[in-house]
Design an enzyme around this catalytic site. Structure first.
Site, short mmCIF file in Angstrom:
data_model
loop_
_atom_site.label_atom_id
_atom_site.label_comp_id
_atom_site.label_asym_id
_atom_site.label_seq_id
_atom_site.Cartn_x
_atom_site.Cartn_y
_atom_site.Cartn_z
N ASN A 216 -74.12 35.70 13.26
CA ASN A 216 -72.73 36.10 12.98
C ASN A 216 -71.85 35.16 13.79
O ASN A 216 -71.77 35.28 15.01
CB ASN A 216 -72.57 37.57 13.42
CG ASN A 216 -71.13 38.03 13.40
OD1 ASN A 216 -70.25 37.37 12.84
ND2 ASN A 216 -70.87 39.17 14.02
N LYS B 272 -68.67 34.94 13.88
CA LYS B 272 -67.39 35.54 14.28
C LYS B 272 -66.24 34.55 14.02
O LYS B 272 -66.31 33.78 13.06
CB LYS B 272 -67.45 36.01 15.74
CG LYS B 272 -68.66 36.92 15.97
CD LYS B 272 -68.64 37.63 17.29
CE LYS B 272 -69.89 38.48 17.43
NZ LYS B 272 -69.95 39.20 18.68
N HIS C 249 -69.18 46.25 11.98
CA HIS C 249 -69.41 45.62 13.29
C HIS C 249 -68.54 46.32 14.34
O HIS C 249 -67.41 46.72 14.06
CB HIS C 249 -69.08 44.13 13.21
CG HIS C 249 -69.53 43.40 14.44
ND1 HIS C 249 -68.82 43.42 15.61
CD2 HIS C 249 -70.66 42.68 14.69
CE1 HIS C 249 -69.48 42.72 16.54
NE2 HIS C 249 -70.60 42.26 16.00
N GLU D 127 -76.51 47.62 17.57
CA GLU D 127 -75.91 46.75 18.58
C GLU D 127 -75.19 47.60 19.61
O GLU D 127 -74.05 48.03 19.38
CB GLU D 127 -74.90 45.81 17.93
CG GLU D 127 -75.49 44.93 16.85
CD GLU D 127 -74.59 43.74 16.55
OE1 GLU D 127 -75.03 42.61 16.80
OE2 GLU D 127 -73.46 43.95 16.11
N GLY E 273 -71.98 40.07 23.61
CA GLY E 273 -71.20 39.01 24.23
C GLY E 273 -71.09 39.13 25.74
O GLY E 273 -70.30 38.43 26.37
#
Ligand code: PGA
Length: 249
Positions: free
Chosen positions: A9, A11, A93, A165, A171
């Site tokens: 992903n 982003k 997400h 997740e 992150g």
């Protein structure tokens, strides 16, 4: 036996030219024994679609509107995604939920619409740090599963991958331990069995996401209920994404 499914992903990163060079590097230097997807930004989808066409690299989008067309300024319809050759859409997400206010109802609406247009779905769920620390992680993710999959049939479920997740691991460099991640994956799988069947639970692919990198992918993937990864930061460079794609080479 469930296949391994590794998804990148990207982003809000990569201009079109950066996206093209990354995808070319993946195609030139990576191997595609596992199922591999990249999800560029909307603006790079068209360019990337032309390069991945006819290859084993699957093209995904990072989000989609709740509607097919109409007065939705700034939104992207599933028809537009299909038109570009997109096969999969990431929905729910945690960044969409937390920053853009997407509720379980919105996520469920989007899942129905994606399936109607024959887009496969990566359906994201996960608890925040606060929720984990107050001991309600299990309830949060199972509620998200129930609400997100409302009125989705067992037949339709075969087009859905779940990505667990934990929000606190995204992150941040903090990864759930493989044991903690596997425990939640097991709970999710049990919920799928409750809602559908043992067969559906055995078949559904559940990815883990949150600071997956070359150094931790093997131990995560060694767990029986972890079938793949949804990767953010480490998917932005071929040198870190290829070892994840090829974790079992
Ligand atoms: P991360 O992101 O790998 O950078 O933690 C994962 C994700 O948000 O899908």
């Amino acid at each position: 036996m469930r296949i391994s499914y590794m998804a990148g992903n990207w982003k809000m990163n990569n201009t079109r030219s950066e996206a093209l060079s990354l995808v070319k590097e993946l195609l030139d230097n990576g191997s595609f024994k596992n199922k591999i997807l990249v999800a560029p930004s909307f603006t790079a989808l068209d360019a990337v679609a032309k390069v991945v066409e006819g290859t084993d690299l699957i093209l995904g989008a990072q989000n989609m509107s709740t509607d097919e067309s109409g007065a939705h300024t700034g939104e992207i319809s599933p028809l537009m995604l299909k038109d570009l050759g997109v096969e999969v859409v990431i929905l729910g997400h945690s960044e969409r939920r937390a920053i853009y206010g997407e509720t379980d109802i919105i996520v469920n609406t989007k899942i129905h619409l994606a399936l109607k247009h024959k887009l496969d779905v990566i359906f994201c769920i996960g608890e925040t740090l606060e929720e984990r620390e107050s001991g309600i992680a299990e309830k949060i993710v199972t509620d998200q599963v129930v609400e997100g999959l409302k009125e989705i049939s067992e037949n339709e479920l075969s087009a859905i991958t779940i990505a667990y997740e934990p929000v606190w691991a995204i992150g941040t460099g903090k990864t759930a331990t493989p044991e903690d991640a596997d425990d939640i994956h097991k709970i999710i799988r049990r919920k799928i069995e409750d809602l559908y069947s043992k067969d559906a639970a055995d078949k559904i692919i559940i990815q883990y996401g949150g600071s997956v990198k070359p150094s931790n992918v093997k131990e995560l993937m060694a767990k029986p209920n972890i079938d793949g990864a949804l990767v953010g930061g480490a998917a932005l460079k071929a040198e870190t994404f290829i070892p994840i794609m090829e974790y079992n080479k």
